[in-house]
Design a protein around this motif. Structure first.
Motif, PDB file in Angstrom:
ATOM      1  N   ARG A  10      36.614  51.317  40.607  1.00 35.36           N
ATOM      2  CA  ARG A  10      35.552  51.164  39.899  1.00 35.36           C
ATOM      3  C   ARG A  10      34.888  49.709  39.606  1.00 35.36           C
ATOM      4  O   ARG A  10      35.762  48.675  39.828  1.00 35.36           O
ATOM      5  CB  ARG A  10      35.614  52.003  38.468  1.00 35.36           C
ATOM      6  N   LEU A  11      33.809  49.742  38.658  1.00 35.61           N
ATOM      7  CA  LEU A  11      33.533  48.196  38.170  1.00 35.61           C
ATOM      8  C   LEU A  11      34.266  47.978  37.086  1.00 35.61           C
ATOM      9  O   LEU A  11      34.195  48.809  36.253  1.00 35.61           O
ATOM     10  CB  LEU A  11      32.269  48.322  38.212  1.00 35.61           C
ATOM     11  N   TYR A  12      34.816  46.826  36.918  1.00 38.99           N
ATOM     12  CA  TYR A  12      35.462  46.412  35.738  1.00 38.99           C
ATOM     13  C   TYR A  12      34.846  45.392  35.130  1.00 38.99           C
ATOM     14  O   TYR A  12      34.455  44.264  35.800  1.00 38.99           O
ATOM     15  CB  TYR A  12      36.892  45.750  36.183  1.00 38.99           C
ATOM     16  N   GLN A  13      34.562  45.288  33.825  1.00 39.19           N
ATOM     17  CA  GLN A  13      33.915  44.262  32.929  1.00 39.19           C
ATOM     18  C   GLN A  13      35.076  43.435  32.582  1.00 39.19           C
ATOM     19  O   GLN A  13      35.995  43.772  31.603  1.00 39.19           O
ATOM     20  CB  GLN A  13      33.070  44.658  32.027  1.00 39.19           C
ATOM     21  N   GLU A  63      25.043  38.353  42.729  1.00 37.39           N
ATOM     22  CA  GLU A  63      25.978  39.425  43.422  1.00 37.39           C
ATOM     23  C   GLU A  63      26.559  38.864  44.566  1.00 37.39           C
ATOM     24  O   GLU A  63      26.131  38.472  45.155  1.00 37.39           O
ATOM     25  CB  GLU A  63      25.389  40.845  43.546  1.00 37.39           C
ATOM     26  N   VAL A  70      34.435  44.628  41.097  1.00 37.59           N
ATOM     27  CA  VAL A  70      34.623  46.121  41.635  1.00 37.59           C
ATOM     28  C   VAL A  70      36.130  45.987  42.283  1.00 37.59           C
ATOM     29  O   VAL A  70      36.434  45.216  43.218  1.00 37.59           O
ATOM     30  CB  VAL A  70      33.721  46.505  42.639  1.00 37.59           C
ATOM     31  N   THR A 116      29.649  41.006  40.121  1.00 40.52           N
ATOM     32  CA  THR A 116      28.457  41.076  39.713  1.00 40.52           C
ATOM     33  C   THR A 116      28.442  40.331  38.464  1.00 40.52           C
ATOM     34  O   THR A 116      29.370  40.273  37.658  1.00 40.52           O
ATOM     35  CB  THR A 116      27.718  42.642  39.706  1.00 40.52           C
ATOM     36  N   SER A 122      29.538  52.585  40.997  1.00 42.36           N
ATOM     37  CA  SER A 122      30.199  51.101  40.866  1.00 42.36           C
ATOM     38  C   SER A 122      29.037  50.026  40.835  1.00 42.36           C
ATOM     39  O   SER A 122      29.219  48.912  40.650  1.00 42.36           O
ATOM     40  CB  SER A 122      31.021  50.717  42.116  1.00 42.36           C
ATOM     41  N   CYS A 123      27.671  50.372  40.870  1.00 35.29           N
ATOM     42  CA  CYS A 123      26.569  49.476  40.798  1.00 35.29           C
ATOM     43  C   CYS A 123      26.347  49.215  39.408  1.00 35.29           C
ATOM     44  O   CYS A 123      25.794  49.798  38.571  1.00 35.29           O
ATOM     45  CB  CYS A 123      25.335  50.128  41.505  1.00 35.29           C
ATOM     46  N   ILE A 124      26.135  47.854  38.842  1.00 35.46           N
ATOM     47  CA  ILE A 124      26.308  47.374  37.632  1.00 35.46           C
ATOM     48  C   ILE A 124      24.447  47.653  37.217  1.00 35.46           C
ATOM     49  O   ILE A 124      24.212  48.150  35.951  1.00 35.46           O
ATOM     50  CB  ILE A 124      26.455  45.940  37.492  1.00 35.46           C
ATOM     51  N   HIS A 141      31.701  40.916  36.186  1.00 32.18           N
ATOM     52  CA  HIS A 141      32.273  42.073  36.517  1.00 32.18           C
ATOM     53  C   HIS A 141      32.907  42.034  38.040  1.00 32.18           C
ATOM     54  O   HIS A 141      32.303  41.138  38.786  1.00 32.18           O
ATOM     55  CB  HIS A 141      31.259  43.247  36.494  1.00 32.18           C
TER      56      HIS A 141
END
Length: 603
Positions: free
Chosen positions: A570-573, A459, A529, A601, A321-323, A527
């Protein structure tokens, strides 16, 4: 042993903190009774309950918080009954009628003339331990951060128990002094009866204060005696190498990570390498440590330093999940595909930041979706991370055929130099006819490079443990449901919640539909998470930008109207602006309850 001493001293200092106030009425309600049969068992019960719950909270996830929530509710009921029994003998007699066995025994411990049984005192101590929420100074923070990194262990529980033991030692001293005052008053003019009733009022007030969340909110903010400086001095004197925790082992994300830092010999204090390819051999920084701490391996059977001899190895510390890790990933994948035939082995060491990243199923899904085919070690307990003495995501280490670390790079950027390092180590190993260096590596969607010149937002974590610039009126209520009101106009980089939320250490959970999160930001990309409800049920959401549908500024995980669905952790854009960057207000509204929100982020 040194950390245990620090833990005990840190716990002893809690007597100076206002966070101890909510449990004092329950402790001093035993004044005038036998210390050995009443007060001591209560204090032991407090220590056992606190250390057990703190261990679960440190290494578990949201389920541990649920256990503590139910425990707190039961404890509040039990202690409220105790307070009513102290207020009135008639109330005590009436309440004990339905509970001939256990109820009479518990309540009689607080009735007049009772000696206070060991068992009942222990039960009340355990109940009080559920309510004990010490202010988290540097020492407790050091213990909890170590627990989060190392995972569950007997050492974690023992350190937390040492902390609790220090706390109850201070309380025991105070209680013994209070018992003498109680005895002096008890024999004059019926003062004992009034004192008993006064203690009953104090217990009821404490129960109300805890139920309203004052024990973890107001009292902390109104602290007149901060013990943090004293605790940090103890750390510096007794254990000078134990740095205070900064909210986890993560490398801060955002623009600070985009420049990168390619070093040769930096682990031993060496100088920065030139951006140009070096003709000299890269220095030796150390030996490749053991990789046996992984809890599982994906795409490979377990690898060891011995099995990797004769191969050039690149270690990539990352978490899904780290951009910053995601933006570096296309380069890592390209190097693996381009040079594996020449002897390059890439190992992704997945060291999780959030609890959901410890799930093998979640990581397996992520590497499938990301197209990762090289070996991935699940470093859930941070064993490999610690063996490398690593501190960053992403971090790349380059190892030669003899198992020696010959260089490393932290963060994004400097990809040409990293590839040159790989090519040089392969050439040393005798590889010839290397393919041309990679060029025009395609990065799109979430993995596209950040617009560094226009990133003006950092962040930002949503959980209270690392949150900054939270602007909702009244601040957080920790680990408890609260209805958050709409804030006034946000300043740049401020954020707020509205609706019914429970804010936990590393996340906020929406408890009803219609909850929103808003952020005043300055960046091209935004983004977030997210995770679905605790039952795994997908959560629908809608995004607006300055009060309107995002249109062409939408990210890959929403449509032009702002609609999206959180189906997995997860990370969502959510935004990628197409017409210049300026200060904007982002709002996300969750149309279903249960969503878990972790961090913002930007890029």
């Amino acid at each position: 042993m040194i950390i245990a001493v620090l833990a005990f001293l840190g716990g002893a200092l809690t007597i100076l903190s206002p966070c101890i106030l909510p449990v004092l009425p329950f402790v001093f309600a035993r004044s005038g009774q036998s210390f050995a049969r009443s007060t001591a068992p209560l204090l032991v019960g407090m220590a056992v309950a606190f250390s057990g719950i703190a261990t679960l909270a440190a290494v578990g996830g949201a389920w541990a918080v649920r256990i503590n929530d139910y425990g707190r509710m039961l404890a509040l009921i039990l202690l409220a009954v105790s307070g009513l029994a102290l207020l009135s003998e008639h109330a005590a007699a009436w309440m004990t009628r339905p509970f001939v066995a256990l109820g009479n025994r518990l309540l009689s411990a607080n009735g007049p003339g009772a000696g206070g049984g060991v068992f009942s005192s222990l039960v009340f101590g355990v109940a009080t331990g559920f309510l004990w929420a010490p202010c988290a100074g540097p020492i407790l923070g050091l213990i909890l951060t170590g627990a989060a990194i190392n995972g569950p262990s007997t050492q974690t529980t023992l350190l937390l128990f040492a902390y609790a033991l220090g706390g109850i030692t201070s309380l025991a001293v105070a209680t013994l002094a209070g018992s003498r005052v109680f005895a002096a008053l008890k024999g004059s003019f019926g003062a004992g009866e009034w004192l008993r009733r006064g203690l009953g009022v104090a217990v009821i007030v404490a129960v109300i204060a805890i139920a309203l969340g004052w024990d973890t909110g107001v009292l902390t903010r109104l602290s007149l005696t901060s013990t943090n400086r004293i605790e940090q001095s103890l750390i510096d004197v007794i254990h000078p190498d134990a740095a205070p925790p900064t909210g986890g082992a993560a490398m801060p994300g955002g623009p600070a990570m985009t420049a990168g830092a390619m070093t040769g010999g930096a682990m031993a204090g060496g100088a920065m390498m030139s951006n140009k390819a070096s003709s000299s051999a890269p220095p030796i920084e150390g030996e490749l440590p053991a990789l046996g701490g992984a809890v599982a391996w994906l795409n490979s059977s377990p690898l060891t330093p011995e099995s990797l001899r004769g191969k050039v190895v690149m270690i990539d510390f990352w978490t899904y999940s780290c951009i910053n890790c995601l933006r570096a990933l296309p380069y890592v994948k390209t190097w693996y595909e381009r040079y594996r035939a020449q002897g390059l082995v890439v190992i992704g060491v997945h060291s999780p930041e959030f609890a959901f990243e410890k799930s093998e199923a979640n990581v397996r899904r992520a590497i499938h979706d990301l197209g990762i085919t090289y070996p991935v070690a699940l470093d859930n307990n941070y064993a490999i991370w610690q063996a490398f003495n690593n501190k960053y995501w992403p971090a790349h280490y380059f190892i030669d055929v003899n198992g020696r670390i010959r260089g490393h790079h932290f963060g994004e950027g400097n990809y040409d130099e990293s590839e040159q390092q790989i090519r040089q180590l392969l050439a040393e190993a005798g590889a010839d006819h290397l393919p041309a260096a990679a060029s025009n590596i395609r990065n799109d969607g979430v993995q596209a490079a950040a617009d560094e010149k226009d990133v003006g937002s950092p962040e930002t974590y949503v959980g209270y443990e690392r949150a900054a610039k939270f602007a909702s009126p009244g601040d957080f209520v920790r680990d408890q449901p609260r209805l958050y009101a709409e804030p006034p106009a946000l300043e740049l980089n401020q954020w707020a919640l509205t609706g019914n939320w429970r804010v936990e250490a590393d996340q906020a959970v929406s408890l009803a539909s219609g909850g929103t999160v808003r952020f005043r930001f300055h960046a091209r990309d935004l983004h977030l998470v997210l995770g679905p409800g605790m039952d795994g049920k997908a959560v629908r959401f809608r995004v607006t930008l300055d009060g309107k549908a995002p249109g062409p500024d939408h990210g890959v995980d929403i449509d032009a109207g702002g609609a999206g669905i959180a189906r997995e952790h997860r990370l969502y854009q959510l935004l990628r602006q197409s017409d210049g960057v300026r200060d904007r207000t982002f709002i996300i509204e969750f149309l279903d309850p249960g969503v878990q929100v972790y961090s913002f982020t930007f890029g």
